[in-house]
Motif scaffolding. Structure first.
Motif, mmCIF file in Angstrom:
data_model
loop_
_atom_site.group_PDB
_atom_site.id
_atom_site.type_symbol
_atom_site.label_atom_id
_atom_site.label_comp_id
_atom_site.label_asym_id
_atom_site.label_seq_id
_atom_site.Cartn_x
_atom_site.Cartn_y
_atom_site.Cartn_z
ATOM 1 N N TYR A 269 -3.550 -0.189 -1.179
ATOM 2 C CA TYR A 269 -4.600 -0.319 -0.068
ATOM 3 C C TYR A 269 -4.091 -1.316 0.805
ATOM 4 N N ARG A 270 -4.120 -1.086 2.016
ATOM 5 C CA ARG A 270 -4.333 -1.961 3.220
ATOM 6 C C ARG A 270 -5.547 -2.472 3.867
ATOM 7 N N GLY A 271 -6.101 -3.709 3.042
ATOM 8 C CA GLY A 271 -7.392 -4.207 3.258
ATOM 9 C C GLY A 271 -8.318 -3.242 2.613
ATOM 10 N N GLU A 272 -9.081 -2.492 3.135
ATOM 11 C CA GLU A 272 -10.268 -1.532 2.589
ATOM 12 C C GLU A 272 -9.798 -0.085 2.480
ATOM 13 N N GLU A 273 -8.393 0.224 3.372
ATOM 14 C CA GLU A 273 -8.180 1.489 3.522
ATOM 15 C C GLU A 273 -7.087 1.893 2.264
ATOM 16 N N LEU A 274 -7.337 3.038 1.715
ATOM 17 C CA LEU A 274 -6.171 3.595 1.120
ATOM 18 C C LEU A 274 -5.135 4.359 1.659
ATOM 19 N N VAL A 275 -4.129 3.740 1.451
ATOM 20 C CA VAL A 275 -2.974 4.232 2.353
ATOM 21 C C VAL A 275 -1.893 5.266 1.607
ATOM 22 N N ALA A 276 -1.961 5.105 0.294
ATOM 23 C CA ALA A 276 -1.142 5.930 -0.478
ATOM 24 C C ALA A 276 -1.472 6.048 -2.113
ATOM 25 N N GLU A 277 -1.212 7.228 -2.789
ATOM 26 C CA GLU A 277 -1.392 7.361 -4.147
ATOM 27 C C GLU A 277 -0.503 8.159 -4.668
ATOM 28 N N ALA A 278 -0.018 7.676 -5.704
ATOM 29 C CA ALA A 278 1.178 8.442 -6.502
ATOM 30 C C ALA A 278 0.967 8.018 -8.197
ATOM 31 N N ARG A 279 1.687 8.835 -8.962
ATOM 32 C CA ARG A 279 1.745 8.872 -10.441
ATOM 33 C C ARG A 279 2.559 7.774 -10.949
ATOM 34 N N ASP A 280 3.526 7.470 -10.190
ATOM 35 C CA ASP A 280 4.626 6.380 -10.794
ATOM 36 C C ASP A 280 4.947 5.582 -9.367
ATOM 37 N N LEU A 281 5.523 4.171 -9.806
ATOM 38 C CA LEU A 281 5.976 3.400 -8.534
ATOM 39 C C LEU A 281 6.872 3.857 -7.988
ATOM 40 N N GLU A 282 7.879 4.481 -8.156
ATOM 41 C CA GLU A 282 8.735 5.191 -7.643
ATOM 42 C C GLU A 282 8.388 6.193 -6.554
#
Length: 102
Positions: A56-69
């Motif tokens: 999240y950047r502030g309130e905005e979801l900027v990315a989503e993934a199943r693992d950190l890599e």
């Protein structure tokens, strides 16, 4: 944007108002920000079926993934510095314990 009317106990309301005042002061929309942030974290904790990392950047979801890599790769593709976002996991991350000689 939706509008909700809710009822909470006096004790929870006092704690909530105190926390909002500490974090945001008396700015307009501060209560909504805190509630929305808490609900996002709560919903991500409920998704125990799949482990998901969200940036999240502030309130905005900027990315989503199943693992950190994968999350790091997505952020790199979008030219977003990982240190500029808040990363939330859908489940608690277990600390790594190592044994043996140094």
């Amino acid at each position: 944007m939706g509008t909700l009317t809710i009822s909470i106990s006096d004790e929870v309301e006092k704690k909530l108002r105190s926390f909002v005042k500490e974090k945001y002061g008396s700015s307009k929309g501060a209560m909504s920000k805190i509630i929305e942030e808490a609900l996002k974290i709560y919903f991500s904790m409920l998704e125990k079926k799949k482990k998901v990392f969200r940036a999240y950047r502030g309130e905005e979801l900027v990315a989503e993934a199943r693992d950190l890599e994968e999350l790091a790769r997505i952020l790199k593709e979008k030219n977003i510095d990982p240190r500029s976002v808040k990363i939330v996991s859908s489940e608690p991350i277990k600390p790594v314990a190592r044994m043996g000689w140094k």
